[in-house]
Design an enzyme around this catalytic site. Sequence first.
Site, PDB file in Angstrom:
ATOM      1  N   PHE A  10       0.983  -1.086   0.119  1.00  0.00           N
ATOM      2  CA  PHE A  10      -0.060   0.051   0.230  1.00  0.00           C
ATOM      3  C   PHE A  10       0.744   1.321   0.072  1.00  0.00           C
ATOM      4  CE2 PHE A  10      -3.230  -2.910   1.650  1.00  0.00           C
ATOM      5  CZ  PHE A  10      -4.461  -2.134   1.249  1.00  0.00           C
ATOM      6  N   ASP A  11       0.369   2.291  -0.702  1.00  0.00           N
ATOM      7  CA  ASP A  11       0.925   3.651  -0.317  1.00  0.00           C
ATOM      8  C   ASP A  11       0.089   4.142   0.711  1.00  0.00           C
ATOM      9  OD1 ASP A  11       1.896   6.142  -0.990  1.00  0.00           O
ATOM     10  OD2 ASP A  11      -0.018   6.882  -1.801  1.00  0.00           O
ATOM     11  N   LEU A  12       0.943   5.235   1.607  1.00  0.00           N
ATOM     12  CA  LEU A  12       0.176   5.608   2.766  1.00  0.00           C
ATOM     13  C   LEU A  12      -0.729   6.741   2.477  1.00  0.00           C
ATOM     14  CD1 LEU A  12      -0.007   5.325   5.654  1.00  0.00           C
ATOM     15  CD2 LEU A  12       2.046   6.594   5.925  1.00  0.00           C
TER      16      LEU A  12
END
Length: 228
Positions: A10-12
């Site tokens: 995941f990107d944050l």
Amino acid sequence: MNTNITDIFFDLDHTLWDFDKNSEMAFDRIFKTKYQEIVTQDFIKEYIPINQECWRLYQNDKITHQELRYNRLKFSFDALNYAISEENILEIANDYIEFLTDNNYLFDGAIEVLDYLKPKYKLHIITNGFAHVQEKKINNASLGGYFSTITNSELAGVKKPNSIIFDYALNLANTSKENSIMIGDDFEADVNGALNAGLDAIFFNEKKIDVSKNYKQINHLLELKKYL
């Protein structure tokens, strides 16, 4: 549904952690304390696209970390025709980073989808954000327990969309490209970056940008259940 997937990256910011909402709250705190004449919503309207452009330049190594932090504020104040000293901009930049992680709004469905995915997959983060700030965001938002590894651009030495950061993250996670998928909101950095590095990708298209139907995309995090 890809049955080979074992690891999800995941990107944050703008994917799990609601950067725009948390950002607005941090600026509102600063302005109400020291700059009451600034209307936070007016500033944010200018800041959001300017910040996105500054991040794009930073991701492509066109500006430095320090230039990113300064320019996004300077250009936003310029857009409002608000005269402010360099010293005050630097002070706001520091206060903003300090206050930003006090707010930890996540996107709707973030915790529910992480609870859904966690028993089935190993979960990871790949972020271009600055290590100490991202660590505080993850801890303060009680996200740490979901993720086996966290890769940031300072550790990897490069930023998304550079394929080296994806290779670094895969190595850290002890997994392969064929068994991995990336989820993020930045079409260039997260989606094309991952695809060019040999991973599958899902575009978190929360803003409903017009992109080809050839790309996997979702408008809400709970739609990940269709793919995973």
